[in-house]
Enzyme design. Structure first.
Site, short mmCIF file in Angstrom:
data_model
loop_
_atom_site.label_atom_id
_atom_site.label_comp_id
_atom_site.label_asym_id
_atom_site.label_seq_id
_atom_site.Cartn_x
_atom_site.Cartn_y
_atom_site.Cartn_z
N ASP A 254 0.98 -1.19 0.00
CA ASP A 254 -0.13 0.07 0.06
C ASP A 254 1.05 1.11 0.22
O ASP A 254 0.57 2.29 -0.52
CB ASP A 254 -1.00 0.13 1.34
CG ASP A 254 -1.97 -1.00 1.00
OD1 ASP A 254 -1.69 -2.29 1.41
OD2 ASP A 254 -2.94 -0.89 0.43
O1 MRU Z 1 -7.56 -3.22 2.83
P1 MRU Z 1 -7.39 -3.54 1.44
O2 MRU Z 1 -8.03 -4.54 0.87
O3 MRU Z 1 -7.43 -2.35 0.54
O4 MRU Z 1 -5.70 -3.77 1.28
C1 MRU Z 1 -5.13 -4.23 0.29
C2 MRU Z 1 -3.50 -4.56 0.41
O5 MRU Z 1 -3.27 -4.54 1.44
C3 MRU Z 1 -3.04 -5.18 -1.06
O6 MRU Z 1 -2.04 -5.83 -0.54
C4 MRU Z 1 -2.35 -3.69 -1.56
O7 MRU Z 1 -3.45 -2.72 -1.60
C5 MRU Z 1 -1.80 -4.22 -2.89
S1 MRU Z 1 -3.18 -4.60 -4.18
C6 MRU Z 1 -2.26 -4.51 -5.55
#
Ligand code: MRU
Length: 364
Positions: A254
């Protein structure tokens, strides 16, 4: 055909409601920035790249039918709405980076005396729409670099020439596939590429408590693709790495700080610790739009905390004792020292090389 989480044509945006998957496949219309903010905040769309793309496209559908008196007015509108979209979820950096880029474009277009307000809007819409194709192309490149890196490492460990070793087993966490991006996926793109090369023996995906992105979404994508895949609970990772000869862990991100510290879905950090213990290489797959060179390390990353209910309930069913306190951070930070390589669309970098390498790439 991989799943399509975002359907867009000029003036119209629909997203696959990820709260309903895997039970129901239903698209919801996003008619403007207010809807965009809500679907991101409620996690009907999630995953760092998808958040940015849907956020920016929600702005595109909002401004498309509007008439602006002049370019300054359009620029003002864009700035306010982009700032609002950035506030929908705090940890992923992609929306912020996209907002900065689009605002810089709006500034340049405002100053450009050769174009009028209609041309400015058109150029702005084109730039926003270009994010969809660019994301898929970047993910394909990430997949290719990542698969190559994993196979090279396996060959080196075996003392064999690259390309001569057999199919591998990998582990992934959360959902980083077509549902989290414009298509193909980041970490799941690496898995996809291994499969395309005939080098995927098996992929393990974690349940990813409490929101269950692994069990609901990654498992759904893996079944859809007919990949050899097995779901494990988050608490099984140590046992899995001990028992199943896993060649590598590959996860998404993220936000990656300048020193390589990486914020990703809660549970990533403990998988990295366990991988280190078992000598299993641990890769982060992320586009350059997830790398935040403005922050020196992971301590500067704001970690979103989500409602207790995600922990205390499964659907409508309470599973935790009433009255118990909960702590529900949605992400954690994996220290750079536990990361073997950061796989980007421009190559694979060691965390300590990242800042210099990316700075050079951005300058070139
Ligand atoms: O809370 P989320 O589902 O948005 O978290 C998603 C993640 O942590 C993913 O690993 C990250 O955003 C990469 S998505 C290509």
């Amino acid at each position: 055909m991989s799943l399509q989480s975002i359907k867009y044509s000029r003036g119209s945006l629909d997203i696959l409601d990820q709260l309903l998957l895997p039970v129901q496949s239903k698209y919801v219309a996003v008619r403007g920035v207010e809807d965009g903010w809500k679907v991101i905040n409620k996690m009907q769309v999630r995953g760092a790249p998808a958040i940015a793309i849907v956020g920016c496209l929600s702005l595109a559908v909002e401004i498309y039918p509007e008439e602006f008196e002049n370019k300054k007015r359009l620029r003002q509108e864009v700035e306010g709405k982009l700032n609002y979209l950035v506030s929908a979820r705090p940890t992923a950096v992609n929306m912020k980076i996209a907002a900065d880029e689009l605002l810089a474009l709006a500034n340049d277009l405002t100053k450009d005396e050769t174009i009028d307000v209609a041309a400015m809007k058109d150029r702005f819409l084109n730039a926003t729409e270009a994010m969809l194709e660019k994301d898929i192309a970047d993910n394909r490149a990430i997949g290719a670099h990542g698969a190559k890196a994993i196979l090279k490492r396996v060959a080196e460990t075996a003392g064999a020439p690259t390309g001569t070793t057999g199919p591998v087993r990998v582990l992934t966490h959360c959902n980083t596939g077509s549902l989290a991006t414009a298509g193909y996926g980041t970490a799941l793109g690496v898995v996809r590429q291994l499969a395309e090369l005939g080098k995927l023996e098996h992929v393990y995906c974690t349940e990813t408590r409490p929101y269950n992105q692994g069990a609901r979404l990654t498992a759904y994508e893996l079944v859809h693709e007919k990949f050899p895949a097995t779901l494990v609970l988050d608490s099984m990772v140590a046992a899995l790495l001990r028992a199943k000869n896993v060649a590598g862990v590959v996860v998404g991100a993220d936000r990656v700080a300048a020193n390589g510290d990486t914020a990703n879905k809660i549970g990533t950090y403990q998988i990295a610790v366990v991988a280190k213990h078992h000598g299993v290489p641990f890769y982060v797959a992320a586009p350059l739009t997830s790398i935040d060179l403005a922050i020196p390390g992971g301590d500067h990353i704001i970690i979103e905390e989500r409602p207790d209910r995600e922990m205390t309930h499964v659907g409508e069913h309470r599973i935790a004792a009433p009255g118990i306190n909960c702590w529900n951070p949605a992400f954690d930070v994996t220290p750079a020292s536990l990361i073997t390589g950061i796989i980007t669309e421009r190559g694979v970098f060691k965390p300590e090389e990242l800042k210099e390498a990316i700075t050079k790439l951005l300058e070139s």
